[in-house]
Design an enzyme around this catalytic site. Structure first.
Site, mmCIF file in Angstrom:
data_model
loop_
_atom_site.group_PDB
_atom_site.id
_atom_site.type_symbol
_atom_site.label_atom_id
_atom_site.label_comp_id
_atom_site.label_asym_id
_atom_site.label_seq_id
_atom_site.Cartn_x
_atom_site.Cartn_y
_atom_site.Cartn_z
ATOM 1 N N LEU A 1 42.915 31.255 48.242
ATOM 2 C CA LEU A 1 42.745 29.915 47.654
ATOM 3 C C LEU A 1 43.755 29.756 46.502
ATOM 4 O O LEU A 1 43.957 30.690 45.717
ATOM 5 C CB LEU A 1 41.311 29.748 47.147
ATOM 6 C CG LEU A 1 40.237 29.796 48.248
ATOM 7 C CD1 LEU A 1 38.840 29.939 47.646
ATOM 8 C CD2 LEU A 1 40.304 28.576 49.161
ATOM 9 N N HIS B 1 34.574 42.362 48.821
ATOM 10 C CA HIS B 1 35.683 43.122 49.410
ATOM 11 C C HIS B 1 35.209 44.553 49.671
ATOM 12 O O HIS B 1 34.544 45.147 48.821
ATOM 13 C CB HIS B 1 36.881 43.102 48.463
ATOM 14 C CG HIS B 1 38.067 43.776 49.056
ATOM 15 N ND1 HIS B 1 38.827 43.211 50.058
ATOM 16 C CD2 HIS B 1 38.603 45.008 48.825
ATOM 17 C CE1 HIS B 1 39.788 44.044 50.406
ATOM 18 N NE2 HIS B 1 39.679 45.141 49.675
HETATM 19 C C1 GAR Z 1 33.491 42.334 55.141
HETATM 20 O O1 GAR Z 1 33.561 43.729 55.199
HETATM 21 C C2 GAR Z 1 34.114 41.819 53.856
HETATM 22 O O2 GAR Z 1 33.902 42.678 52.777
HETATM 23 C C3 GAR Z 1 35.576 41.780 54.232
HETATM 24 O O3 GAR Z 1 35.581 41.268 55.545
HETATM 25 C C4 GAR Z 1 34.385 41.701 56.217
HETATM 26 C C5 GAR Z 1 33.748 40.482 56.842
HETATM 27 O O4 GAR Z 1 32.657 40.826 57.645
HETATM 28 N N1 GAR Z 1 36.310 40.951 53.319
HETATM 29 C C6 GAR Z 1 37.576 41.174 52.972
HETATM 30 O O5 GAR Z 1 38.246 42.099 53.427
HETATM 31 C C7 GAR Z 1 38.159 40.194 51.957
HETATM 32 N N2 GAR Z 1 39.369 40.661 51.432
HETATM 33 P P1 GAR Z 1 31.604 39.710 58.108
HETATM 34 O O6 GAR Z 1 32.418 38.575 58.712
HETATM 35 O O7 GAR Z 1 30.779 40.402 59.154
HETATM 36 O O8 GAR Z 1 30.823 39.281 56.908
#
Ligand code: GAR
Length: 193
Positions: A97, A113
């Protein structure tokens, strides 16, 4: 914004994929004691699995993306304003964003994260953790700035990396912790600040 007066805070969740954190946040939001009400889910990816789940649970969904993401941000700002959204929870949202968006949005933006930030920002977190033979990994909820996976840390959970962990097993165990700390971080931000 920092105190919970009993009226739930209008919240939007932004996703790009599976949306398991969104499902978890939705369950959390439906509890009486929860300080948030999820008004809508936005995805930059029309086929995001989480959108289907939202639809099945009668949560309003928006899905659009313009070549220039600032045009999408303009649309989003209008919707956020109209729906009186005061909290955005990023849950696997893979777009950054802009500073302008964050400045114009009249509320807080949180992100989760899957690493012990400030270590391992970005993608492929779990494989990089394994490649570097880290003893620990984890997950972090933080306030969002226009820099990737940066901003004030609200809550972090550390777990031990097992000798036989694969990126997949690590991801699975960390996701379980994500489901615990995201609601806790929201409570910390809105209720017990
Ligand atoms: C999660 O592990 C989240 O922490 C990560 O993406 C995954 C989404 O899983 N986020 C990042 O890497 C952000 N930089 P989900 O769609 O099953 O919630």
């Amino acid at each position: 914004m920092k105190s919970f007066s009993g009226k739930k805070v209008n919240t939007a969740v932004f996703i790009s994929g599976t949306g398991s954190n969104f499902k978890n946040l939705l369950n959390f939001s439906l509890k009486k004691s929860s300080p948030i009400k999820i008004i809508f889910v936005y995805s930059n990816f029309k086929k995001a699995k989480g959108l289907k789940y939202a639809k099945n649970n009668k949560i309003l969904i928006y899905s659009f993306v313009n070549k220039k993401f600032n045009l999408s941000e303009n649309k989003l700002l209008k919707i956020l304003n109209k729906k009186k959204i005061k909290l955005i929870c990023l849950a696997g949202f893979m777009k950054i964003l802009s500073k302008r968006f964050l400045k114009k949005f009249n509320g807080c933006v949180l992100n989760i994260h899957p690493s012990l930030l400030p270590k391992y920002k970005g993608l492929n977190t779990h494989q990089r953790v394994l490649d570097n033979r880290e003893k620990y990994s984890g997950c972090t909820v933080h306030l969002v700035t226009s820099k990737l996976d940066s901003g004030k840390i609200i809550l972090q959970k550390k777990i031990k990396v097992k000798k036989n962990d694969s990126a997949r097993s690590l991801k699975r165990r960390i996701l379980k912790e994500e489901y615990k700390i995201y609601p806790k971080a929201i409570n910390k931000l809105l209720v017990n600040y």
